[in-house]
Design a protein around this motif. Structure first.
Motif, PDB file in Angstrom:
ATOM      1  N   ARG A  14      -0.118   9.252   0.665  1.00  0.00           N
ATOM      2  CA  ARG A  14      -0.046   8.619   2.001  1.00  0.00           C
ATOM      3  C   ARG A  14       0.088   9.665   3.092  1.00  0.00           C
ATOM      4  O   ARG A  14      -0.559   9.587   4.142  1.00  0.00           O
ATOM      5  CB  ARG A  14       1.124   7.634   2.050  1.00  0.00           C
ATOM      6  CG  ARG A  14       0.853   6.312   1.344  1.00  0.00           C
ATOM      7  CD  ARG A  14       1.923   5.287   1.692  1.00  0.00           C
ATOM      8  NE  ARG A  14       3.221   5.674   1.177  1.00  0.00           N
ATOM      9  CZ  ARG A  14       3.704   5.306  -0.005  1.00  0.00           C
ATOM     10  NH1 ARG A  14       2.986   4.532  -0.807  1.00  0.00           N
ATOM     11  NH2 ARG A  14       4.890   5.701  -0.399  1.00  0.00           N
ATOM     12  N   ALA A  32      -0.290   3.834  -3.070  1.00  0.00           N
ATOM     13  CA  ALA A  32      -0.573   4.427  -1.758  1.00  0.00           C
ATOM     14  C   ALA A  32      -1.773   3.780  -1.071  1.00  0.00           C
ATOM     15  O   ALA A  32      -2.130   4.184   0.040  1.00  0.00           O
ATOM     16  CB  ALA A  32      -0.820   5.928  -1.923  1.00  0.00           C
ATOM     17  N   LYS A  33      -2.384   2.791  -1.748  1.00  0.00           N
ATOM     18  CA  LYS A  33      -3.569   2.110  -1.208  1.00  0.00           C
ATOM     19  C   LYS A  33      -4.712   3.083  -0.915  1.00  0.00           C
ATOM     20  O   LYS A  33      -5.421   2.976   0.102  1.00  0.00           O
ATOM     21  CB  LYS A  33      -3.214   1.297   0.027  1.00  0.00           C
ATOM     22  CG  LYS A  33      -2.266   0.136  -0.256  1.00  0.00           C
ATOM     23  CD  LYS A  33      -2.006  -0.685   0.994  1.00  0.00           C
ATOM     24  CE  LYS A  33      -1.223  -1.956   0.673  1.00  0.00           C
ATOM     25  NZ  LYS A  33       0.063  -1.732  -0.010  1.00  0.00           N
TER      26      LYS A  33
END
Length: 380
Positions: free
Chosen positions: A79, A104-105
């Motif tokens: 991130r 963290a997408k």
């Protein structure tokens, strides 16, 4: 314009086949991507070296592949860096790194398998089944692509996991030919190893561990040396000192007693390929994903004598100077047949297996996956 941020995740950056390819290919991607590597078990020699080539390195220790505290710390790193792509390696990285990327997408998440036979490495069948089930679930839920270094590895992985074909792809390894330039006179190296000038040198490069065919190689050398005094075997690779002493003692009674040389681990492997008259590849079938040592030997134009393995068959489609033997072939006859193989044109081989070709295929894959993700989520 902002470059997409790429993270590779691997357990260490010590000297090894996977690590050497990471070291070679990542600097070639820095013109397109902001490139990072995070290790979780150890740092290693390339961890210190890669920043000098434009690749940032990080260390996030993990206490096992399900260490959620470490996985959260890795996710925080992703991130913080605004990561766009995470590309993980081997079972541990494929679980821990993909989970961290999902937390963290990170938009694009890629796993990679480097072996067929030992990818799920637990000792017991039940534990291996558990590893397989865990990794399959992770990839089914969170991974965009799982890469394989050979078609054999992909086919086996698909059969074992049931993952859809669209989630799997082959990405052949590459060799940094420019980094494989010898810098020692072969005659001087031969003399330093006390090998007579009339002897034909049979070479082996690799760690002396299970699956590499060390016992097969020893029996092969013993039979060849019993048949003729014109051969010398040079075995380049690390092993515990006790094992090296045992192997040297066993070979001391063969031929003239000085025809099997164990060098231990060496960094200057290009000098040895340049010394060899033939490369011998005795690894057990299913052990190797796509053997870098065979690719390196081919890059020197050497004839290769190999036990039957599907990945080396893939290489032979681009480099025909390879002879396959089965375990029932008489070693001296197989050796002589391989030494008689005609020289081969390397153009098709280098087009497929250069590190530059690998980098271009990797770049194209990353950009295609980023494009697909942008099409799915145009607001991102």
């Amino acid at each position: 314009m902002r470059k997409p941020v790429l993270f590779r995740v691997t357990n260490n950056l010590n000297i090894g086949g996977v690590q050497r390819r990471i070291r070679s290919v990542l600097p070639l991607l820095t013109d397109t991507f902001d490139v990072h590597v995070v290790t979780y078990k150890d740092k290693g020699i390339f961890w210190e070296e890669l920043p000098h080539h434009g690749v940032q390195t990080h260390f996030v220790p993990l206490n096992g592949k399900w260490d959620m505290g470490g996985i959260r710390r890795m996710a925080a790193l992703f991130r913080q860096c605004g990561t766009d792509i995470v590309h993980t390696h081997s079972l541990g990285g494929n679980i821990s790194g993909i989970l961290a990327a999902a937390l963290a997408k990170v938009p694009v998440r890629i796993g990679q398998v480097h072996h067929r036979g030992v990818h799920w490495y637990a000792r017991s069948p039940l534990h291996r089944w558990k590893q397989k089930a865990e990794e399959t679930l992770i990839h089914r839920l969170f991974t965009d692509k799982v890469l394989h270094v050979s078609q054999e590895s992909l086919d086996y992985f698909a059969q074992q996991t049931g993952l859809p074909s669209g989630k799997l792809a082959v990405l052949h390894n590459g060799v940094d030919f420019n980094a494989m330039l010898p810098d020692t006179d072969p005659a001087a190296l031969r003399a330093s190893l006390s090998i007579a000038r009339h002897k034909t040198i049979i070479g082996f490069v690799g760690r002396l561990v299970e699956g590499k065919g060390v016992e097969f190689c020893m029996e092969f050398a013993k039979q060849c040396l019993a048949a003729s005094d014109r051969y010398a075997f040079v075995i380049v690779g690390g092993a515990p000192e006790e094992k090296l002493r045992s192997l040297r003692k066993a070979a001391s009674g063969w031929g003239d007693g000085a025809s099997v040389v164990f060098t231990g681990e060496r960094k200057d492997v290009a000098n040895f390929y340049n010394l060899f008259d033939l490369y011998f590849f005795p690894s057990d079938a299913e052990w190797e994903g796509m053997p870098g040592v065979v690719l390196e030997a081919c890059s020197f134009g050497l004839p290769v004598l190999a036990r039957e393995t599907a990945p080396v068959r893939e290489i032979s489609a681009y480099y025909p100077r390879i002879l396959f033997m089965d375990d029932n072939t008489a070693p001296p006859a197989a050796l002589e047949a391989a030494l008689r193989l005609p020289a081969a044109d390397q153009l098709a081989f280098r087009d497929r297996f250069s590190i530059e070709a690998m980098a271009e295929r990797t770049r194209a894959l990353y950009l295609a996956l980023l494009h697909n993700r942008a099409q799915e989520h145009p607001a991102r």
